[in-house]
Design a protein around this motif. Structure first.
Motif, PDB file in Angstrom:
ATOM      1  N   PRO A   1     -75.120  62.555  19.761  1.00  0.00           N
ATOM      2  CA  PRO A   1     -75.913  63.426  18.887  1.00  0.00           C
ATOM      3  C   PRO A   1     -75.138  63.825  17.627  1.00  0.00           C
ATOM      4  O   PRO A   1     -73.893  63.832  17.637  1.00  0.00           O
ATOM      5  N   LEU A   2     -75.906  64.146  16.555  1.00  0.00           N
ATOM      6  CA  LEU A   2     -75.315  64.458  15.248  1.00  0.00           C
ATOM      7  C   LEU A   2     -74.263  65.569  15.331  1.00  0.00           C
ATOM      8  O   LEU A   2     -73.209  65.500  14.683  1.00  0.00           O
ATOM      9  N   GLY A   3     -74.543  66.591  16.148  1.00  0.00           N
ATOM     10  CA  GLY A   3     -73.621  67.727  16.272  1.00  0.00           C
ATOM     11  C   GLY A   3     -72.228  67.266  16.695  1.00  0.00           C
ATOM     12  O   GLY A   3     -71.213  67.722  16.156  1.00  0.00           O
ATOM     13  N   LEU A   4     -72.188  66.360  17.656  1.00  0.00           N
ATOM     14  CA  LEU A   4     -70.898  65.849  18.151  1.00  0.00           C
ATOM     15  C   LEU A   4     -70.176  65.039  17.078  1.00  0.00           C
ATOM     16  O   LEU A   4     -68.956  65.108  16.945  1.00  0.00           O
ATOM     17  N   ILE A   5     -70.976  64.280  16.296  1.00  0.00           N
ATOM     18  CA  ILE A   5     -70.387  63.440  15.239  1.00  0.00           C
ATOM     19  C   ILE A   5     -69.742  64.340  14.182  1.00  0.00           C
ATOM     20  O   ILE A   5     -68.589  64.146  13.789  1.00  0.00           O
ATOM     21  N   VAL A   6     -70.500  65.378  13.759  1.00  0.00           N
ATOM     22  CA  VAL A   6     -69.977  66.299  12.748  1.00  0.00           C
ATOM     23  C   VAL A   6     -68.745  67.024  13.305  1.00  0.00           C
ATOM     24  O   VAL A   6     -67.707  67.137  12.635  1.00  0.00           O
ATOM     25  N   GLY A   7     -68.846  67.473  14.556  1.00  0.00           N
ATOM     26  CA  GLY A   7     -67.720  68.163  15.204  1.00  0.00           C
ATOM     27  C   GLY A   7     -66.480  67.283  15.216  1.00  0.00           C
ATOM     28  O   GLY A   7     -65.370  67.739  14.938  1.00  0.00           O
ATOM     29  N   TYR A   8     -66.676  66.008  15.492  1.00  0.00           N
ATOM     30  CA  TYR A   8     -65.531  65.084  15.535  1.00  0.00           C
ATOM     31  C   TYR A   8     -64.907  64.958  14.138  1.00  0.00           C
ATOM     32  O   TYR A   8     -63.691  64.985  13.991  1.00  0.00           O
ATOM     33  N   LEU A   9     -65.790  64.852  13.105  1.00  0.00           N
ATOM     34  CA  LEU A   9     -65.276  64.674  11.736  1.00  0.00           C
ATOM     35  C   LEU A   9     -64.486  65.906  11.280  1.00  0.00           C
ATOM     36  O   LEU A   9     -63.446  65.784  10.633  1.00  0.00           O
ATOM     37  N   VAL A  10     -64.992  67.094  11.669  1.00  0.00           N
ATOM     38  CA  VAL A  10     -64.273  68.337  11.315  1.00  0.00           C
ATOM     39  C   VAL A  10     -62.900  68.327  11.991  1.00  0.00           C
ATOM     40  O   VAL A  10     -61.861  68.598  11.364  1.00  0.00           O
ATOM     41  N   ALA A  11     -62.884  67.951  13.279  1.00  0.00           N
ATOM     42  CA  ALA A  11     -61.619  67.902  14.026  1.00  0.00           C
ATOM     43  C   ALA A  11     -60.681  66.846  13.431  1.00  0.00           C
ATOM     44  O   ALA A  11     -59.465  67.029  13.407  1.00  0.00           O
TER      45      ALA A  11
END
Ligand code: HEM
Ligand code: HEM
Length: 218
Positions: A66-76
């Motif tokens: 899901p998009l949330g996980l993708i964005v979370g990964y990019l922030v990390a």
């Protein structure tokens, strides 16, 4: 093992077929281009099926997130705290889908592409009746789309370099050996499934290359 043998064989043969198709396409080497393009097509059909029946890390369900996980990964990733994944990370999974889709669009449109001189694609005789200008339309798309091939591959290689330099992850060596020394829990490999994958890869390649028999000769 992180990557099973069929997935690794797929990757490196896919790299060769895409580079071969691109270079031959740009240099009007039509005969070679047909073989490279058809090989890429067969490899894509294999990857599509393997995405459902392959080992855990090769499955679409394990890397379409899901998009949330993708964005979370990019922030990390920016904060340099991104966790190590035994398989594609959430952002990498999205990139894989983009790479596969663009190459699939190239390979499929190529089946109806001609050079307006002496060459017509292998499926030219099988244009859907609903579309009067199917083959020229596919040819146009083939030509238009080819400009995104180099940027997406460059982005892919850049991402691998970022993983190496920024996160110290050795992704290339594990795509070669299949082994991941940084992962805590390596995924199990089933020898029978691997064998099935190798046979499937060979069948898909043989099937796609034999499409060249349909190419009209003048
Ligand atoms: C024409 C050029 C290339 C194309 C079309 C391409 C395409 C792909 C695709 C589709 C995948 C997903 C593999 C799968 O799940 O089946 C992938 C993964 C990968 N590619 Fe490439 N690739 C190219 C060039 C390269 C090059 C030159 C390198 C090495 C520097 C490379 C290194 C990798 C690595 C390490 C992975 C795994 C990433 C991970 O661990 O998540 N690729 N590539
Ligand atoms: C992923 C696979 C493929 C890639 C990356 C690719 C790439 C290219 C590129 C870069 C060009 C040159 C475009 C231009 O400069 O205008 C081209 C042209 C061409 N491709 Fe492909 N291609 C692929 C698959 C295929 C397939 C499967 C066929 C047919 C079996 C095919 C048939 C042609 C033909 C006939 C041309 C020449 C078009 C013209 O001269 O106007 N391609 N392709």
């Amino acid at each position: 093992m992180v990557w099973d043998l069929p997935t690794r064989l797929f990757h490196w043969s896919f790299v060769a077929s895409i580079i071969g198709a691109y270079v031959s396409g740009e240099n009007d080497a039509t005969a070679a281009h047909e073989y490279f393009g058809l090989a890429a097509f067969g490899l894509l059909v294999f990857r599509l099926i393997w995405g459902f029946i392959g080992h855990e890390t090769a499955r679409f369900s394990s890397f379409i997130k899901p998009l949330g996980l993708i964005v979370g990964y990019l922030v990390a990733l920016v904060k340099r705290t991104a966790p190590h994944y035994a398989g594609h990370n959430p952002a990498g999974g999205l990139a894989v889908i983009a790479l596969l889709s663009i190459m699939a669009a190239m390979a499929v449109t190529g089946l109806w592409t001609g050079d307006d001189i002496l060459y017509e694609g292998p499926l030219t005789a099988w244009a859907p009746e609903l579309f009067a200008d199917w083959a020229p339309m596919m040819g146009n798309w083939h030509e238009e789309l080819h400009i995104v091939v180099i940027p997406i591959v460059a982005l892919h290689v850049l991402a691998i370099i970022v993983h190496r330099l920024w996160l110290r992850e050795k992704l290339v060596s594990r795509m070669i050996s299949g082994r991941d020394f940084e992962a805590d829990t390596p995924s199990p490999i089933d020898t029978r499934r691997t064998r099935l994958g190798l046979v499937l890869l060979a069948v898909c390649l043989a099937g796609s290359l034999s499409l060249s028999l349909l190419t009209p000769s003048y």
